[in-house]
Design a protein around this motif. Structure first.
Motif, PDB file in Angstrom:
ATOM      1  N   ARG A 104      61.680  25.073 -65.905  1.00  0.00           N
ATOM      2  CA  ARG A 104      62.059  23.670 -65.688  1.00  0.00           C
ATOM      3  C   ARG A 104      63.536  23.544 -65.337  1.00  0.00           C
ATOM      4  O   ARG A 104      63.917  22.764 -64.459  1.00  0.00           O
ATOM      5  N   LYS A 105      64.378  24.331 -66.012  1.00  0.00           N
ATOM      6  CA  LYS A 105      65.806  24.279 -65.718  1.00  0.00           C
ATOM      7  C   LYS A 105      66.081  24.781 -64.309  1.00  0.00           C
ATOM      8  O   LYS A 105      66.903  24.212 -63.593  1.00  0.00           O
ATOM      9  N   ILE A 159      71.809   8.913 -69.093  1.00  0.00           N
ATOM     10  CA  ILE A 159      72.388   8.841 -67.746  1.00  0.00           C
ATOM     11  C   ILE A 159      73.022  10.166 -67.354  1.00  0.00           C
ATOM     12  O   ILE A 159      72.884  10.631 -66.214  1.00  0.00           O
ATOM     13  N   GLU A 160      73.703  10.817 -68.280  1.00  0.00           N
ATOM     14  CA  GLU A 160      74.322  12.117 -67.990  1.00  0.00           C
ATOM     15  C   GLU A 160      73.272  13.160 -67.601  1.00  0.00           C
ATOM     16  O   GLU A 160      73.459  13.931 -66.661  1.00  0.00           O
ATOM     17  N   LEU A 161      72.166  13.184 -68.337  1.00  0.00           N
ATOM     18  CA  LEU A 161      71.113  14.157 -68.043  1.00  0.00           C
ATOM     19  C   LEU A 161      70.453  13.865 -66.706  1.00  0.00           C
ATOM     20  O   LEU A 161      70.143  14.778 -65.935  1.00  0.00           O
ATOM     21  N   ALA A 162      70.235  12.576 -66.419  1.00  0.00           N
ATOM     22  CA  ALA A 162      69.529  12.200 -65.192  1.00  0.00           C
ATOM     23  C   ALA A 162      70.396  12.353 -63.941  1.00  0.00           C
ATOM     24  O   ALA A 162      69.930  12.856 -62.916  1.00  0.00           O
ATOM     25  N   VAL A 172      64.015  14.509 -68.778  1.00  0.00           N
ATOM     26  CA  VAL A 172      64.929  14.014 -69.817  1.00  0.00           C
ATOM     27  C   VAL A 172      64.159  13.788 -71.117  1.00  0.00           C
ATOM     28  O   VAL A 172      64.614  14.156 -72.202  1.00  0.00           O
ATOM     29  N   ALA A 173      62.962  13.202 -70.996  1.00  0.00           N
ATOM     30  CA  ALA A 173      62.137  12.954 -72.177  1.00  0.00           C
ATOM     31  C   ALA A 173      61.747  14.267 -72.853  1.00  0.00           C
ATOM     32  O   ALA A 173      61.827  14.404 -74.083  1.00  0.00           O
ATOM     33  N   ALA A 174      61.348  15.257 -72.058  1.00  0.00           N
ATOM     34  CA  ALA A 174      60.955  16.556 -72.622  1.00  0.00           C
ATOM     35  C   ALA A 174      62.141  17.265 -73.244  1.00  0.00           C
ATOM     36  O   ALA A 174      62.033  17.886 -74.305  1.00  0.00           O
ATOM     37  N   GLY A 181      58.855   6.282 -72.183  1.00  0.00           N
ATOM     38  CA  GLY A 181      59.138   4.850 -72.095  1.00  0.00           C
ATOM     39  C   GLY A 181      60.513   4.502 -72.635  1.00  0.00           C
ATOM     40  O   GLY A 181      61.229   3.646 -72.077  1.00  0.00           O
ATOM     41  N   THR A 182      60.906   5.162 -73.714  1.00  0.00           N
ATOM     42  CA  THR A 182      62.224   4.914 -74.303  1.00  0.00           C
ATOM     43  C   THR A 182      63.326   5.387 -73.365  1.00  0.00           C
ATOM     44  O   THR A 182      64.355   4.707 -73.201  1.00  0.00           O
ATOM     45  N   ILE A 183      63.114   6.551 -72.739  1.00  0.00           N
ATOM     46  CA  ILE A 183      64.106   7.072 -71.790  1.00  0.00           C
ATOM     47  C   ILE A 183      64.269   6.105 -70.614  1.00  0.00           C
ATOM     48  O   ILE A 183      65.397   5.814 -70.186  1.00  0.00           O
ATOM     49  N   LYS A 184      63.151   5.599 -70.083  1.00  0.00           N
ATOM     50  CA  LYS A 184      63.224   4.655 -68.956  1.00  0.00           C
ATOM     51  C   LYS A 184      64.019   3.412 -69.339  1.00  0.00           C
ATOM     52  O   LYS A 184      64.843   2.917 -68.562  1.00  0.00           O
ATOM     53  N   THR A 185      63.781   2.911 -70.558  1.00  0.00           N
ATOM     54  CA  THR A 185      64.491   1.720 -71.025  1.00  0.00           C
ATOM     55  C   THR A 185      65.987   1.994 -71.156  1.00  0.00           C
ATOM     56  O   THR A 185      66.823   1.182 -70.754  1.00  0.00           O
TER      57      THR A 185
END
Length: 205
Positions: A104-105, A159-162, A172-174, A181-185
């Motif tokens: 993934r990385k 935001i930094e991760l994305a 980011v969620a993983a 859903g929390t990450i999107k918010t």
């Protein structure tokens, strides 16, 4: 990695590794006997590297992965429970998870490189700016970094991760173990705050 971790001078001169079961080696590992890790490495490194190759499809990556996995086996030996399965099954599970994380990385890094390459190809002029434009862009970057620090930690981290590490929302969620859903918010709220804050600086650039 220092390979002496895997082939230390054993304290078990009178015992052949072939006489020891995986379960016995895991018990020795939990007692922090480094010789046990060397025996496990000799016995199962071929299987672990083969699994890594099937996931990452790269010899160098698989070799690095092999070393990382056996370091993780050493660090997480205390968590092994013989009642839940055989040692090899536990090792393979650790190896598979580590291999998928590395894949993934790699994919995330490749996507970021592809985006940068596309920008260079589509806007070649953007990379030959004059000194004044360079100064303005540096000022904007500095302002963005300052504004990022004003966000709540959760929103700033998302935001930094994305945007700085090129991760998708699912990645980011993983990576964080937080629901998608929390990450999107968090991303949505953080970006709205940044956009609103940047309006106050609009006249300065």
């Amino acid at each position: 990695m220092n390979t002496t971790l895997y082939h230390p001078t054993t304290t078990l001169e009178q015992v052949s590794p072939l006489d020891l079961t995986d379960e016995q080696l895991m018990k020795m590992l939990q007692d922090r006997d480094p010789a046990a890790l060397g025996f496990l490495y000799d016995r199962h490194s071929g299987i672990v590297k083969s699994l890594g190759m099937k996931v990452v499809h790269n010899e160098a990556e698989a070799e690095d992965l092999l070393q990382e996995i056996f370091v993780e086996i050493w660090n997480r030996a205390a968590g092994y429970d013989p009642a839940k399965g055989k040692p090899l099954g536990w090792i393979v599970t650790l190896a598979r998870r580590r291999a998928i994380d590395r894949l993934r990385k790699c994919q995330s890094r490749c996507r970021a490189e592809d985006r940068l390459r596309e920008e260079v190809e589509q806007q070649p002029g953007a990379w030959t700016t004059d000194p004044e434009e360079d100064f303005v862009m540096a000022d904007i970057r500095e302002t963005l970094l300052k504004l990022l620090k004003t966000l709540p930690d959760a929103q700033r981290r998302a935001i930094e991760l994305a945007f700085y590490q090129g991760m998708s929302q699912r990645e980011v969620a993983a990576h964080t173990g937080i629901p998608l859903g929390t990450i999107k918010t968090r991303l949505e709220l953080g970006l709205k705050k940044l956009t609103a804050a940047l309006k106050d600086y609009a006249g300065e650039f």
